[in-house]
Design a protein around this motif. Structure first.
Motif: not given
Length: 422
Positions: A181, A183, A185, A189-190, A309, A311, A320, A343, A347, A419
């Motif tokens: 994963s 970080a 985004l 993506e956002r 995924h 996220n 992935r 993930h 982050k 989560y």
């Protein structure tokens, strides 16, 4: 022993010893960031998409079984509910409201322990009642008693895998599996994720109740231009005629365009195509209508593992793993645990370690080994120009150790549904 790739400068490659495993590999990223590439493609399958329905439902079934196991036996027993299938039904659409001709079929599988020490648990009943409750919570138009049929295919697990659950404490991994994963985004993506959340938010549905839940968004960015292709059905019960459909569609389009434009940063231009298969003058064949709010009513079946995924995205420019997290047990199945952990680690590293512009975390288990002792942890970082890997290695090591050290708590949080996984 894993060896650093030759393209990475030796001075930039760090191997750090961890108390939970032999070592962690910290490397710099090369090449442009995803947001700096000329082309980026990102997809989001929303709440009502059949694939997302399967993922969310099977995850909820796993949580319900975990809770039942804890209440009855004091521990989470072996189960993996990650083989779900939603078979499309059949409807007849009509202005003013169509009807269901053939219910959808939900097939739930595949492994669930039904008892311990002579005491039995009706795992099939738990699965069906959990599915019905989930549909009632998430869909305004679906009656889970009338619009669905249920087929539960739970079988006992193998003795060897089931034995992993007998040791207590942190369990052994039930598979040799890898996860990855990243970080943060990218802007694309956002925006894709935000747009689907907006269209399926309770506030939006209260304001525009004619919109269905089966939202799918494909974002294609070329340079600083973003094109969003959005599919979202309009419920036939709210429509009087074809002209009414296209009038409402135009209002939905304008509203979404304003919403996305207000959230642009480095992207300079956005265009939106909404229900692009529509054709005026073709009647029912030229409009994306729905009776229940999902294409699962008659157009599309769904399956666990074909969706987002953990996220919430299908980002084609990103690596992935091959494991579907949904429905797997939360105490030994690294296909779920490591996907979520990677993930969370990415982050946290990005937010807490100064100078990390981008982070990618790779985890790999070895079957039978404790899940808090991965076979491999690799962290790839994109650093500010004035930093080197040795300057951040201790901070990275500390966070990785902390997260591995709270593995029991993470497993419990996963069982509680803390989560999201789709």
């Amino acid at each position: 022993m894993w060896v650093a790739l030759a393209r990475f400068p030796v001075v930039q490659h760090e191997v750090v010893r961890l108390r939970f495993m032999e070592e962690i590999y910290i490397q710099p990223m090369d090449g442009p960031a995803v947001g700096e590439m000329e082309v980026e493609i990102v997809e989001r399958k929303g709440l009502g998409h059949p694939d997302t329905i399967c993922d969310a439902l099977m995850e909820r079934v796993s949580q319900a079984l975990s809770q039942a196991y804890m209440e009855r036996f004091g521990t989470i027993l072996h189960h993996n509910c990650d083989k779900g299938l939603l078979v499309a039904g059949q409807v007849r659409r009509r202005f003013g409201g169509g009807r269901v001709l053939k219910p959808m079929r939900l097939i739930i599988g595949d492994r669930a322990t039904a008892g311990l020490r002579g005491e039995r648990l009706d795992v099939s009943e738990i699965a069906v009642e959990t599915a019905k409750a989930w549909f009632r919570t998430n869909f305004r138009r679906i009656d889970p008693d009338r619009h669905l049929r249920y087929q539960v295919e739970f079988q006992p697990g193998s003795e060897e895998l089931a034995s992993l659950f007998c040791g207590g404490g942190v369990l052994g991994a039930n598979d040799t599996s890898a996860a990855v994963s990243y970080a943060p985004l990218s802007e694309t993506e956002r925006l894709v994720l935000d747009a689907e959340h907006y269209l399926n938010s309770s506030a939006y549905k209260a304001r525009l109740p004619e919109t269905g839940e089966d939202v799918k968004i494909m974002g294609v960015r070329t340079g600083r231009r973003l094109s969003l292709t959005v599919a979202m059905p309009i419920l036939d019960s709210y429509l009087e005629c074809e002209a009414d459909y296209f009038k409402r569609k135009e209002a939905i389009y304008e509203d979404l365009l304003v919403h996305v434009r207000d959230r642009l940063k480095s992207i300079q231009e956005v265009t939106i195509g909404l229900n692009t298969l529509d054709r005026r003058g073709r009647g029912m064949a030229g409009m994306y209508l729905s009776v229940l709010g999902t294409s699962g009513e008659d157009a599309d079946s769904g399956e666990v593992g074909r969706g987002n995924h953990v996220n919430g995205l299908i980002a084609l420019n990103r690596p992935r793993g091959s494991e579907a997290a949904a429905g797997k047990n939360s105490v030994s199945h690294v296909g779920k645990i490591y996907n979520v952990l990677a993930h969370l680690l990415a982050k946290r590293l990005h937010s807490e370690v100064p100078g990390l512009q981008e982070v990618m975390v790779w985890l790999c288990s070895r079957i039978g080994e404790p899940i808090d002792s991965p076979q491999m942890v690799s962290v790839q970082v994109r650093l500010q120009s004035d930093l080197t890997v040795p300057a951040v290695k201790n901070s990275i090591r500390q966070i990785v150790e902390e997260e591995l050290g709270r593995m029991s708590a993470l497993c419990l949080e996963l069982a509680q549904g803390r989560y999201p996984i789709c």
